[in-house]
Design a protein around this motif. Sequence first.
Motif, mmCIF file in Angstrom:
data_model
loop_
_atom_site.group_PDB
_atom_site.id
_atom_site.type_symbol
_atom_site.label_atom_id
_atom_site.label_comp_id
_atom_site.label_asym_id
_atom_site.label_seq_id
_atom_site.Cartn_x
_atom_site.Cartn_y
_atom_site.Cartn_z
ATOM 1 N N UNK A 260 -34.135 0.794 2.687
ATOM 2 C CA UNK A 260 -33.359 1.360 3.790
ATOM 3 C C UNK A 260 -32.322 0.558 4.507
ATOM 4 N N UNK A 261 -32.036 -0.663 3.792
ATOM 5 C CA UNK A 261 -30.989 -1.519 4.331
ATOM 6 C C UNK A 261 -29.593 -1.047 4.273
ATOM 7 N N UNK A 262 -29.078 -0.107 3.132
ATOM 8 C CA UNK A 262 -27.745 0.164 3.129
ATOM 9 C C UNK A 262 -27.617 0.961 4.284
ATOM 10 N N UNK A 263 -28.596 1.971 4.416
ATOM 11 C CA UNK A 263 -28.163 3.023 5.684
ATOM 12 C C UNK A 263 -28.223 2.426 6.886
ATOM 13 N N UNK A 264 -29.005 1.229 7.012
ATOM 14 C CA UNK A 264 -29.288 0.484 8.159
ATOM 15 C C UNK A 264 -27.896 -0.280 8.602
ATOM 16 N N UNK A 265 -27.281 -0.797 7.395
ATOM 17 C CA UNK A 265 -25.821 -1.449 7.607
ATOM 18 C C UNK A 265 -25.012 -0.207 7.920
ATOM 19 N N UNK A 266 -25.034 0.960 7.428
ATOM 20 C CA UNK A 266 -24.136 1.982 7.843
ATOM 21 C C UNK A 266 -24.167 2.281 9.329
ATOM 22 N N UNK A 267 -25.515 2.194 9.595
ATOM 23 C CA UNK A 267 -25.934 2.462 11.293
ATOM 24 C C UNK A 267 -24.792 1.760 12.019
ATOM 25 N N UNK A 268 -24.919 0.392 11.789
ATOM 26 C CA UNK A 268 -24.123 -0.870 12.414
ATOM 27 C C UNK A 268 -22.840 -0.679 12.511
#
Length: 286
Positions: free
Chosen positions: A97-105
């Motif tokens: 989920x880290x790519x999408x978490x970075x995208x959210x930031x």
Amino acid sequence: MARTLDAATRKALEERLRFYGELGLTEFYRRPVDPSLIVECESEPIDDAVISIAPHTVAEVVEEPRPETSVQEDQTIPPRKPFPAAPQVAAAVPPADRVSALRLIREDVGDCTRCALHTGRTKIVFGDGSAQARLMFVGEGPGADEDAQGIPFVGRAGQLLNNMIAAMGLKREEVYIANVVMCRPPGNRTPEPAEANTCSQFLFRQIDVVRPEVLVALGATAATYLLGQRQPLAGLRGRVHGFRETKLIVTYHPAFLLRDPRQKKEAWADLQIAMHELGLKAPPRA
Ligand code: SF4
């Protein structure tokens, strides 16, 4: 009669001050001089008592008694107020989920106007690299090339950083690279404390998502905001610090190494500490 600094001299002076800043020499006291020899600047006047280039000296330096001594004679930097602590570490994000978490930031950053640096930027320079990196580099802020492309460390300093990463036996796309501030400071000046404190909250969130095993602070500004305190860079290098749950190594900024290549050996020694912590061996030389 007062003299005036021409633009080239002023630029050279600014570069020299920045050079000293990378070394952790952050305050320069002027001895009393004959008023007739005082040099005036073309734009903003320089404070008569102290020329301060560090990112954390605004409103803090003035509280200190100032000895009338040059920095060459007194390398001790007196203690400062603590900087705002990094927010509590967030819950771990599963690797998938880290790519999408970075995208959210990045979406939270938006077309950010939270600090004054937004007025001069071309592009916001968000972190770049692997969301599952074991190693993360943190620099100070974007330069002209980064501002134009919206990617960290793509200019000459970026080329050197790429070489440093390759020397460690890694590819750039295997690490994560970010800066304390995401908008280019005018004239490549050091970010002001308010700017760095505001923008570094996004940096801390990226670190929380990526969860590298080792962080490498490139230069005094990154070290200051990751450690939450200012110390001369020379005293921070060569050992392992901690940023919350992550090991933190401090070394020179590649831009500084371009100005003083003699320090590359020292930087390599720092990177070898990082490699040791990661269990990496340097690749054989070609
Ligand atoms: S430097 Fe950071 S906080 Fe300031 S405007 Fe740019 S993105 Fe926003």
